[in-house]
Design an enzyme around this catalytic site. Structure first.
Site, mmCIF file in Angstrom:
data_model
loop_
_atom_site.group_PDB
_atom_site.id
_atom_site.type_symbol
_atom_site.label_atom_id
_atom_site.label_comp_id
_atom_site.label_asym_id
_atom_site.label_seq_id
_atom_site.Cartn_x
_atom_site.Cartn_y
_atom_site.Cartn_z
ATOM 1 N N ASN A 1 0.801 -1.233 0.000
ATOM 2 C CA ASN A 1 0.000 0.000 0.000
ATOM 3 C C ASN A 1 0.837 1.290 0.000
ATOM 4 O O ASN A 1 0.374 2.308 -0.491
ATOM 5 C CB ASN A 1 -0.986 -0.009 1.174
ATOM 6 C CG ASN A 1 -0.318 -0.225 2.508
ATOM 7 O OD1 ASN A 1 0.837 -0.618 2.572
ATOM 8 N ND2 ASN A 1 -1.050 0.037 3.563
ATOM 9 N N GLU B 1 5.165 -4.724 11.597
ATOM 10 C CA GLU B 1 4.091 -3.743 11.392
ATOM 11 C C GLU B 1 2.979 -4.466 10.663
ATOM 12 O O GLU B 1 3.065 -4.679 9.450
ATOM 13 C CB GLU B 1 4.612 -2.568 10.554
ATOM 14 C CG GLU B 1 5.621 -1.700 11.256
ATOM 15 C CD GLU B 1 5.032 -0.922 12.417
ATOM 16 O OE1 GLU B 1 3.791 -0.899 12.590
ATOM 17 O OE2 GLU B 1 5.815 -0.342 13.179
ATOM 18 N N CYS C 1 -3.293 0.251 6.911
ATOM 19 C CA CYS C 1 -3.291 -0.696 8.032
ATOM 20 C C CYS C 1 -3.936 -0.129 9.288
ATOM 21 O O CYS C 1 -4.570 -0.834 10.046
ATOM 22 C CB CYS C 1 -1.866 -1.102 8.342
ATOM 23 S SG CYS C 1 -0.800 0.329 8.550
ATOM 24 N N GLU D 1 8.049 1.896 14.453
ATOM 25 C CA GLU D 1 8.763 2.608 13.403
ATOM 26 C C GLU D 1 8.693 4.096 13.713
ATOM 27 O O GLU D 1 7.895 4.553 14.523
ATOM 28 C CB GLU D 1 8.135 2.321 12.035
ATOM 29 C CG GLU D 1 8.312 0.867 11.649
ATOM 30 C CD GLU D 1 8.166 0.578 10.169
ATOM 31 O OE1 GLU D 1 7.102 0.863 9.606
ATOM 32 O OE2 GLU D 1 9.131 0.052 9.579
HETATM 33 P P1 NAD Z 1 1.317 -9.742 3.007
HETATM 34 O O1 NAD Z 1 1.430 -10.187 4.407
HETATM 35 O O2 NAD Z 1 0.604 -10.596 2.045
HETATM 36 O O3 NAD Z 1 2.777 -9.504 2.384
HETATM 37 C C1 NAD Z 1 3.685 -8.617 2.965
HETATM 38 C C2 NAD Z 1 5.080 -8.918 2.446
HETATM 39 O O4 NAD Z 1 5.548 -10.149 3.001
HETATM 40 C C3 NAD Z 1 5.179 -9.085 0.931
HETATM 41 O O5 NAD Z 1 6.364 -8.461 0.483
HETATM 42 C C4 NAD Z 1 5.268 -10.591 0.764
HETATM 43 O O6 NAD Z 1 5.929 -10.989 -0.418
HETATM 44 C C5 NAD Z 1 6.066 -10.979 1.982
HETATM 45 N N1 NAD Z 1 5.907 -12.360 2.424
HETATM 46 C C6 NAD Z 1 4.831 -13.172 2.291
HETATM 47 N N2 NAD Z 1 5.076 -14.368 2.868
HETATM 48 C C7 NAD Z 1 6.330 -14.322 3.382
HETATM 49 C C8 NAD Z 1 7.155 -15.237 4.111
HETATM 50 N N3 NAD Z 1 6.724 -16.465 4.430
HETATM 51 N N4 NAD Z 1 8.375 -14.841 4.492
HETATM 52 C C9 NAD Z 1 8.826 -13.590 4.211
HETATM 53 N N5 NAD Z 1 8.103 -12.688 3.507
HETATM 54 C C10 NAD Z 1 6.860 -13.047 3.106
HETATM 55 O O7 NAD Z 1 0.693 -8.279 3.084
HETATM 56 P P2 NAD Z 1 0.146 -7.361 1.898
HETATM 57 O O8 NAD Z 1 -1.099 -8.004 1.389
HETATM 58 O O9 NAD Z 1 1.239 -7.021 0.966
HETATM 59 O O10 NAD Z 1 -0.229 -6.027 2.681
HETATM 60 C C11 NAD Z 1 -1.414 -5.852 3.357
HETATM 61 C C12 NAD Z 1 -1.233 -6.110 4.830
HETATM 62 O O11 NAD Z 1 -0.176 -5.314 5.342
HETATM 63 C C13 NAD Z 1 -2.453 -5.725 5.632
HETATM 64 O O12 NAD Z 1 -2.708 -6.695 6.618
HETATM 65 C C14 NAD Z 1 -2.059 -4.425 6.277
HETATM 66 O O13 NAD Z 1 -2.744 -4.113 7.443
HETATM 67 C C15 NAD Z 1 -0.604 -4.624 6.515
HETATM 68 N N6 NAD Z 1 0.090 -3.340 6.638
HETATM 69 C C16 NAD Z 1 0.570 -2.949 7.857
HETATM 70 C C17 NAD Z 1 1.192 -1.722 8.024
HETATM 71 C C18 NAD Z 1 1.714 -1.276 9.354
HETATM 72 O O14 NAD Z 1 2.566 -0.400 9.391
HETATM 73 N N7 NAD Z 1 1.272 -1.816 10.474
HETATM 74 C C19 NAD Z 1 1.344 -0.880 6.920
HETATM 75 C C20 NAD Z 1 0.856 -1.304 5.691
HETATM 76 C C21 NAD Z 1 0.234 -2.539 5.566
#
Ligand code: NAD
Length: 485
Positions: free
Chosen positions: A154, A251, A285, A459
């Site tokens: 995002n 995060e 998020c 962060e």
């Molecule tokens: P996701 O969990 O599907 O993927 C996040 C990242 O992790 C991607 O780069 C993905 O390739 C990687 N990944 C996936 N499996 C992995 C593994 N087993 N080992 C290492 N890396 C792996 O999330 P998304 O769909 O890209 O993003 C949406 C989510 O992110 C939502 O839940 C949102 O709330 C959260 N988010 C949190 C924050 C925050 O600061 N708290 C900010 C933005 C988004």
């Protein structure tokens, strides 16, 4: 003709673009049209190895530089980002589909803020002197070593900077893996950092899906992992990092409460609810997706919220008057539409929106449900789309208990004119990043992160320094060293 969003190559390692077309191709789709605008290739084991070796090596010299020298480079990168804000914002819009009206003020600029802030702090990272009579202890704040950053889709520029800036300020190197959905912007961050004078090998970007992320997390040469992603991914990454006893920052997702009391200023409360649900088409998020509204103000609030939401302008994200963009992918759009159907089936009252917008691209109308109850799926699960749920409440005690009844704890907000109540309620809500009479402000000066399943560590702000460095303590004896025998 090559699309302007197509990067020079898929990866940025040791100060230069690197390609390896043996990796799985990852298409980059522009969410506003569904058109493929670029291709990158997932990192092969050889690319992962190059990135780790170069980052490990470069870190040693970087940590020996003074904080002033390191900080100067980061601040120069911040200046370059600001000079190129327009170009970087257009790329962010291609990467994510978010409207240019937003990306111009929220993405590259937020990344630049982080580089400037941590660049400014770098020279002030010192230890302590602790007197022990004639003897003394001194502490040294040291870098962790090689840090891995893994991003969600995002905020691709912001996440690349929010992780990179504190890591580099503290003397670490970084290998950053962007989300496979938005792989473009982090490459520009790497390019600009090097243009600003960052020595080669300190900030590397490699592409790939979860398996590439997992290969970084399990590598014994990696000292820290900072992930932005969903809770299920966070659990996997945290467990893998724990096996190697690595430092982590997590995060993760949320289902945050926004509590609106009868005495709140109505227009401000409606603005808060809009910011908490529809910015970036709801793909934030920290969004306050459970909007608890006190009984006395509820119908007035709903009427005004619906009236203002109806004025959202959907359309070409590059048109600066457009303020509401598409979902990042077709898949994400279908997930959100699935939740909307669930909301209807489970008996929530649809107040506005509720379907895919009748236009090209992956647009979902900004959607408001009323009469939502705590057990409904749309009130329990993170949707990550423009779906706002209004839940009615009567007393402060009741709303605090209901707001806290979730596994998540990223954010929380309260709107009231009663200052004692505002602080009391925020004090009782289980969340890391909170707002009073506002929602979703995330300046670099403020710590950002969640409690419970929403995360570990923080962060931004001075807090982030603690998560990208460690303290060595040194006891200095002035007299003889005595022993039992
Ligand atoms: P996701 O969990 O599907 O993927 C996040 C990242 O992790 C991607 O780069 C993905 O390739 C990687 N990944 C996936 N499996 C992995 C593994 N087993 N080992 C290492 N890396 C792996 O999330 P998304 O769909 O890209 O993003 C949406 C989510 O992110 C939502 O839940 C949102 O709330 C959260 N988010 C949190 C924050 C925050 O600061 N708290 C900010 C933005 C988004």
């Amino acid at each position: 003709m090559t699309h302007p969003a197509q990067p020079t190559a898929s990866h940025f390692i040791n100060g230069t673009y690197v390609e390896d077309t043996e990796g799985t191709p990852i298409p980059v789709i522009y969410a506003a049209t569904g058109e493929q605008i670029a291709t990158v290739y997932a990192a092969t084991p050889s690319i992962v190895e190059q990135a780790i070796v170069t980052a490990k090596e470069a870190q040693k010299e970087w940590a020996k530089m003074t904080g002033t020298e390191r900080g100067r480079i980061l601040r120069r990168a911040a200046d370059i980002i600001r000079e190129r804000n327009h170009e970087l914002s257009v790329l962010e819009t291609y990467d994510t589909g978010k409207p240019l009206q937003e990306t111009l003020v929220a993405d590259a600029t937020s990344g630049a803020d982080a580089l400037e802030y941590f660049g400014g702090l770098a020279a002030s990272l010192t230890g302590e002197h602790i007197p022990m009579g004639e003897d003394w202890v001194y502490t040294v704040r040291e870098a962790l070593g090689l840090c891995v950053g893994i991003g969600a889709w995002n905020y691709p520029t912001q996440i690349a900077c929010w992780k990179g800036a504190p890591a580099l300020a503290c003397g670490n190197s970084m290998v950053f893996k962007p989300s496979e959905t938005t792989p473009l912007c982090a490459l520009k961050v790497a390019e600009i950092l090097h243009e600003a004078g960052l020595p080669a090998g300190l900030y590397n970007v490699i592409q790939g899906l979860g398996e590439v992320g997992a290969s970084l997390v399990t590598d014994p040469r990696v000292d820290k992992v900072s992930l932005t992603g969903s809770v299920p991914t966070g659990k996997k990454v945290y467990a893998a990092a724990a096996a190697g006893m690595k430092h982590v920052t997590m995060e993760l997702g949320g289902k945050s409460p926004l509590v609106i009391f009868d005495d709140a200023d109505l227009e401000n409360a409606v603005s808060g609810a809009i910011n908490a649900n529809f910015y970036s088409s709801g793909q934030v998020c920290s969004n306050g997706t459970r909007v608890f509204v006190q009984k006395g103000i509820k119908e007035k609030f709903l009427a005004r919220l619906a009236e203002r939401t109806a004025t959202a302008k959907l359309g070409d994200p590059m048109d600066e008057s457009v303020n509401f963009g598409p979902m990042v992918t077709e898949n994400q759009m279908n997930i959100v539409l699935g939740y909307i159907e669930k909301g209807k089936e489970e008996g929530a009252r649809l107040v506005c929106g509720g379907k895919r917008a009748d236009m090209e691209g992956y647009f979902v109308e900004p959607t408001i449900f009323a009469d939502v109850t705590d057990e409904m799926t749309i009130a329990r699960e993170e949707i990550f789309g423009p779906v706002l749920s209004v839940l009615e409440f009567e007393t402060e005690e009741e709303v605090v208990a209901r707001a806290n009844d979730t596994e998540f704890g990223l954010s929380a907000g309260v709107f009231t004119q009663d200052i004692s109540r505002a602080h009391r309620v925020i004090g009782n809500l289980e969340a890391g990043s909170c707002f009073i009479n506002s929602y979703n402000d995330a300046p670099v000066e403020a710590p950002f992160g969640g409690v419970k399943a929403s995360g570990v560590g923080r962060e931004n702000s001075k807090e982030a320094i603690k998560h990208f460095s460690q303290v060595k303590s040194v006891y200095v004896r002035m007299g003889d060293c005595e022993a039992a025998f």
